[in-house]
Scaffold this active site. Structure first.
Site, PDB file in Angstrom:
ATOM      1  N   LYS A   1      -2.889   9.926 -10.776  1.00  0.00           N
ATOM      2  CA  LYS A   1      -2.376  10.179 -12.222  1.00  0.00           C
ATOM      3  C   LYS A   1      -1.737   8.785 -12.374  1.00  0.00           C
ATOM      4  O   LYS A   1      -0.728   8.414 -12.382  1.00  0.00           O
ATOM      5  CB  LYS A   1      -1.263  11.027 -12.395  1.00  0.00           C
ATOM      6  CG  LYS A   1      -1.118  11.259 -13.958  1.00  0.00           C
ATOM      7  CD  LYS A   1       0.404  11.575 -14.252  1.00  0.00           C
ATOM      8  CE  LYS A   1       1.444  10.552 -14.165  1.00  0.00           C
ATOM      9  NZ  LYS A   1       1.252   9.276 -14.829  1.00  0.00           N
TER      10      LYS A   1
ATOM     11  N   THR B   1      13.783   5.670  -9.319  1.00  0.00           N
ATOM     12  CA  THR B   1      14.666   6.412  -8.322  1.00  0.00           C
ATOM     13  C   THR B   1      14.950   7.681  -9.225  1.00  0.00           C
ATOM     14  O   THR B   1      14.680   8.983  -8.766  1.00  0.00           O
ATOM     15  CB  THR B   1      15.870   5.787  -7.997  1.00  0.00           C
ATOM     16  OG1 THR B   1      15.424   4.617  -7.023  1.00  0.00           O
ATOM     17  CG2 THR B   1      16.751   6.635  -7.303  1.00  0.00           C
TER      18      THR B   1
ATOM     19  N   ALA C   1      13.025   9.342 -11.374  1.00  0.00           N
ATOM     20  CA  ALA C   1      11.772  10.321 -11.218  1.00  0.00           C
ATOM     21  C   ALA C   1      11.607  10.716  -9.875  1.00  0.00           C
ATOM     22  O   ALA C   1      11.173  11.744  -9.665  1.00  0.00           O
ATOM     23  CB  ALA C   1      10.635   9.670 -11.801  1.00  0.00           C
ATOM     24  N   GLY C   2      11.727   9.961  -8.849  1.00  0.00           N
ATOM     25  CA  GLY C   2      11.762  10.156  -7.482  1.00  0.00           C
ATOM     26  C   GLY C   2      12.605  11.450  -6.938  1.00  0.00           C
ATOM     27  O   GLY C   2      12.128  12.305  -6.411  1.00  0.00           O
TER      28      GLY C   2
ATOM     29  N   GLU D   1       8.435   5.648  -3.039  1.00  0.00           N
ATOM     30  CA  GLU D   1       8.729   4.375  -2.949  1.00  0.00           C
ATOM     31  C   GLU D   1       9.478   4.204  -4.349  1.00  0.00           C
ATOM     32  O   GLU D   1       8.547   4.180  -5.331  1.00  0.00           O
ATOM     33  CB  GLU D   1       7.395   3.517  -2.956  1.00  0.00           C
ATOM     34  CG  GLU D   1       6.543   3.732  -1.631  1.00  0.00           C
ATOM     35  CD  GLU D   1       7.194   3.004  -0.353  1.00  0.00           C
ATOM     36  OE1 GLU D   1       8.108   2.457  -0.425  1.00  0.00           O
ATOM     37  OE2 GLU D   1       6.797   3.007   0.684  1.00  0.00           O
TER      38      GLU D   1
ATOM     39  N   CYS E   1       9.745  -4.126  -7.744  1.00  0.00           N
ATOM     40  CA  CYS E   1      10.825  -3.387  -7.126  1.00  0.00           C
ATOM     41  C   CYS E   1      11.382  -4.044  -6.015  1.00  0.00           C
ATOM     42  O   CYS E   1      12.744  -3.725  -5.676  1.00  0.00           O
ATOM     43  CB  CYS E   1       9.959  -2.259  -6.648  1.00  0.00           C
ATOM     44  SG  CYS E   1       8.542  -2.498  -5.219  1.00  0.00           S
TER      45      CYS E   1
ATOM     46  N   GLU F   1      19.100  -1.428 -11.636  1.00  0.00           N
ATOM     47  CA  GLU F   1      17.690  -1.976 -11.671  1.00  0.00           C
ATOM     48  C   GLU F   1      17.466  -2.279 -12.921  1.00  0.00           C
ATOM     49  O   GLU F   1      17.454  -1.369 -13.914  1.00  0.00           O
ATOM     50  CB  GLU F   1      16.761  -1.158 -10.963  1.00  0.00           C
ATOM     51  CG  GLU F   1      15.345  -2.031 -10.550  1.00  0.00           C
ATOM     52  CD  GLU F   1      14.558  -0.958 -10.098  1.00  0.00           C
ATOM     53  OE1 GLU F   1      14.154   0.160 -10.553  1.00  0.00           O
ATOM     54  OE2 GLU F   1      13.657  -1.554  -9.300  1.00  0.00           O
TER      55      GLU F   1
HETATM   56  P1  NAD Z   1       8.452   5.896 -13.609  1.00  0.00           P
HETATM   57  O1  NAD Z   1       9.253   6.390 -12.641  1.00  0.00           O
HETATM   58  O2  NAD Z   1       8.957   5.887 -15.212  1.00  0.00           O
HETATM   59  O3  NAD Z   1       7.047   6.230 -13.646  1.00  0.00           O
HETATM   60  C1  NAD Z   1       6.174   6.057 -12.506  1.00  0.00           C
HETATM   61  C2  NAD Z   1       5.072   7.074 -12.580  1.00  0.00           C
HETATM   62  O4  NAD Z   1       5.772   8.411 -12.402  1.00  0.00           O
HETATM   63  C3  NAD Z   1       4.413   6.940 -13.901  1.00  0.00           C
HETATM   64  O5  NAD Z   1       3.040   7.132 -13.660  1.00  0.00           O
HETATM   65  C4  NAD Z   1       5.065   8.162 -14.789  1.00  0.00           C
HETATM   66  O6  NAD Z   1       3.788   8.433 -15.533  1.00  0.00           O
HETATM   67  C5  NAD Z   1       5.145   9.145 -13.585  1.00  0.00           C
HETATM   68  N1  NAD Z   1       6.102  10.049 -13.682  1.00  0.00           N
HETATM   69  C6  NAD Z   1       7.360   9.612 -14.171  1.00  0.00           C
HETATM   70  N2  NAD Z   1       8.400  10.938 -14.071  1.00  0.00           N
HETATM   71  C7  NAD Z   1       7.533  11.801 -13.471  1.00  0.00           C
HETATM   72  C8  NAD Z   1       7.729  13.047 -12.781  1.00  0.00           C
HETATM   73  N3  NAD Z   1       9.216  13.579 -13.266  1.00  0.00           N
HETATM   74  N4  NAD Z   1       6.817  13.800 -12.347  1.00  0.00           N
HETATM   75  C9  NAD Z   1       5.776  13.035 -12.240  1.00  0.00           C
HETATM   76  N5  NAD Z   1       5.357  12.136 -12.621  1.00  0.00           N
HETATM   77  C10 NAD Z   1       6.267  11.211 -13.107  1.00  0.00           C
HETATM   78  O7  NAD Z   1       8.591   4.169 -13.154  1.00  0.00           O
HETATM   79  P2  NAD Z   1       7.611   2.672 -13.835  1.00  0.00           P
HETATM   80  O8  NAD Z   1       8.763   2.721 -15.016  1.00  0.00           O
HETATM   81  O9  NAD Z   1       6.579   3.458 -14.363  1.00  0.00           O
HETATM   82  O10 NAD Z   1       7.963   1.980 -12.640  1.00  0.00           O
HETATM   83  C11 NAD Z   1       8.857   1.042 -12.608  1.00  0.00           C
HETATM   84  C12 NAD Z   1       9.796   1.612 -11.345  1.00  0.00           C
HETATM   85  O11 NAD Z   1       9.074   1.757 -10.275  1.00  0.00           O
HETATM   86  C13 NAD Z   1      10.900   0.702 -10.965  1.00  0.00           C
HETATM   87  O12 NAD Z   1      12.084   1.468 -10.584  1.00  0.00           O
HETATM   88  C14 NAD Z   1      10.433  -0.111  -9.756  1.00  0.00           C
HETATM   89  O13 NAD Z   1      11.518  -0.448  -8.788  1.00  0.00           O
HETATM   90  C15 NAD Z   1       9.617   1.102  -9.125  1.00  0.00           C
HETATM   91  N6  NAD Z   1       8.703   0.617  -8.097  1.00  0.00           N
HETATM   92  C16 NAD Z   1       8.751   0.867  -6.759  1.00  0.00           C
HETATM   93  C17 NAD Z   1       7.757   0.334  -5.820  1.00  0.00           C
HETATM   94  C18 NAD Z   1       8.027   0.606  -4.303  1.00  0.00           C
HETATM   95  O14 NAD Z   1       7.189   0.498  -3.696  1.00  0.00           O
HETATM   96  N7  NAD Z   1       9.332   0.875  -3.985  1.00  0.00           N
HETATM   97  C19 NAD Z   1       6.929  -0.492  -6.310  1.00  0.00           C
HETATM   98  C20 NAD Z   1       6.716  -0.569  -7.520  1.00  0.00           C
HETATM   99  C21 NAD Z   1       7.505  -0.231  -8.571  1.00  0.00           C
END
Ligand code: NAD
Length: 484
Positions: free
Chosen positions: A178, A232, A234-235, A252, A286, A386
């Site tokens: 997705k 974090t 969403a994680g 991640e 990140c 962040e």
């Molecule tokens: P985000 O968490 O908003 O979204 C990431 C993805 O998850 C998107 O595809 C989004 O549609 C989906 N999503 C969001 N909430 C969800 C949920 N509850 N259930 C299922 N899917 C969901 O993040 P973003 O704004 O797209 O990306 C930026 C973030 O990603 C920053 O915090 C960055 O540090 C992190 N990041 C981490 C790494 C790493 O390897 N540690 C690498 C790149 C980005």
């Protein structure tokens, strides 16, 4: 050539969407729509999971030998190599990464990952025999987990998609990807290459959609494992759902990494290094080293050198090869960064470069001015949260122990760097900072080694044999009855 699409990739077909909803991909530079693609609904995800489930439960892929799968992934790698430049352009178009960054990390790096995973898979102990304690031998097998939901973010979309899809495939899993709604285009090209390489129908399925449909995918009973890169916040939600359902999960997440500048560092070389490691991808990384730690004795020199370096960086059209800092991915992200710049000033930090407002010479696009804050206390929100844009905080330390303490005084633990003329002193600091990857006078990711976060930066690791192992279940087989 239009970049528009009207279908999803499901079950080896270009499948019509269940609804008429669409996503518009908007250039962060021109603010013009560059492509329209279907927006996935829960029904589209259900179709994708059903196809992946069938391909796992009944299809050839999990039953093929690792060598047979390696051959198919090798063919994919060959095709990908021929599309690296096109992929880089597509990612610059959809999310505004400077082309200099896209042609380094957005597209060649995923191809390097594929090659690295192929080498790792060739040497991987898929099935090994060990001497037993009770009987003469035990067979230990590494089998696929099942159907994997791969959820990448928009900032490095192929980097984080390939890091999941390729090890999942090599281990015999099937996948539903997705993509983030901002960056669906690169995954269409990836799907074409997977199909041409001979990946069987249903093994990889792709439905671009937003958060709510992502939640539906995570909670879907047909999913065995979730591989997520993103925030974090969403994680945490995803981990909670996976915990309840006992699904495998790897995360991640975010970071707030510290670059510790020791007094013996070559300041010019350090600044050259920080340009990349602190501000790559316009700060939307990140692993960005956004807290710059300088000793009180050296503080003014570091602030001055950083101010000079950052104010000299080229900000503008991401398609221009000279550009070092491009726009933010979306208006939302531009506003978020501007809020943090205002917050830093409210908290008492001093803007030495940048500040709010459009960069000189630009009157449209989702740009912010690269900003350096001095007089930052590590407890300020700009030092703890962040920001995900080109905003750096310079923090003073008393001595090396204090620098390590400040670096570790963070909810995150993703990455870090130390800058020094003494490699042994650098290694000593590297061993003391609680972060998943660490660089001495550099920051890099070697795909032979594990990458991931301590603390709130995640669970699990990508890359290296450890990254492949995340897509396997362990099974012990006792081939003979023990002599009692
Ligand atoms: P985000 O968490 O908003 O979204 C990431 C993805 O998850 C998107 O595809 C989004 O549609 C989906 N999503 C969001 N909430 C969800 C949920 N509850 N259930 C299922 N899917 C969901 O993040 P973003 O704004 O797209 O990306 C930026 C973030 O990603 C920053 O915090 C960055 O540090 C992190 N990041 C981490 C790494 C790493 O390897 N540690 C690498 C790149 C980005």
């Amino acid at each position: 050539m239009t970049l528009d699409r009207d279908a999803f990739y499901i079950d080896g077909q270009w499948a019509a969407p269940a609804t008429s909803a669409t996503l518009q991909v908007v250039s962060p530079h021109s603010e013009q729509v560059v492509a329209t693609v279907p927006e996935g609904s829960a029904a589209d995800v259900d179709a994708a999971v059903a196809a992946a489930r069938r391909a796992f439960d009944e299809g050839p892929w999990p039953r093929m030998s690792p060598e047979e799968r390696i051959e198919v992934v090798q063919a994919f790698s060959g095709l990908y190599a021929g599309k690296v430049a096109e992929m880089a352009d597509l990612i610059t178009t959809e999310m505004g990464a400077p082309t200099s960054f896209s042609n380094l990390a957005q597209s060649p790096a995923p191809w390097m990952q594929i090659e690295a995973f192929l080498g790792i898979a060739r040497a991987f102990p898929w099935e090994e025999t060990r001497p037993g304690v009770l009987g003469p031998e035990v067979i230990v097998r590494r089998e696929p987990v099942g159907v994997v939901a791969a959820i990448p973010p928009w900032n490095v979309p192929q980097f984080t998609t390939i890091s999941k899809v390729v090890p999942a495939l090599l281990a015999g899993n099937t996948v539903v990807v997705k993509p983030a709604p901002e960056t669906p285009l690169d995954t269409y090209l990836m799907a074409e290459l997977l199909e041409e390489a001979g990946v069987p129908a249903g093994v990889v399925n792709i439905v671009a959609a937003g958060r709510e449909v992502g939640e539906h995918l995570v909670a879907h009973p047909g999913i065995d494992k979730v591989a997520f890169t993103g925030s974090t916040a969403a994680g945490r939600k995803i981990a909670a759902v996976c915990g309840e359902q006992l699904k495998r999960v790897s995360l991640e997440l975010g970071g707030k990494s510290a670059a510790i500048v020791l007094d013996d560092a070559d300041l010019a070389a350090t600044m050259e290094g920080l340009k990349f490691v602190a501000l790559m991808n316009s700060g939307q990384a990140c692993v960005a080293q956004t807290r710059i730690l300088a000793s009180r004795a050296n503080y003014d020199a570091v602030v001055g050198a950083l101010a000079e370096t950052v104010s000299g960086m080229v900000v503008g059209d991401p398609a221009d090869p000279a550009t070092e800092i491009g726009p933010m991915v979306a208006r939302r992200q531009q506003e978020r960064v501007e809020k943090y710049i205002a917050l830093g000033q409210e908290e008492g930090a001093r803007v030495v470069v940048g500040g709010n407002g459009m960069p000189d010479g630009l009157d449209r696009g989702w740009y912010v001015r690269p900003t350096v804050f001095a007089d930052v206390d590590n407890r300020m929100r700009i030092a703890q949260e962040e920001i995900f844009g080109p905003v750096l905080s310079v923090i003073a330390y008393d001595d090396v122990d204090d620098a390590v303490r400040i670096a570790n005084d963070s909810d995150y633990g993703l990455a870090g760097t130390v800058w020094t003329g003494d490699p042994d002193a650098g290694l000593d600091v590297a061993r003391r900072v609680r972060a998943g990857t660490y660089g001495v006078n550099t920051y890099t990711m070697d795909f032979a080694a594990p990458f991931g976060g301590f603390k709130a930066s995640g669970i699990g690791r990508e890359f290296g044999p450890e990254g492949l192992a995340q897509y396997t279940e362990l099974k012990a087989i006792y081939p003979t009855a023990p002599a009692m």
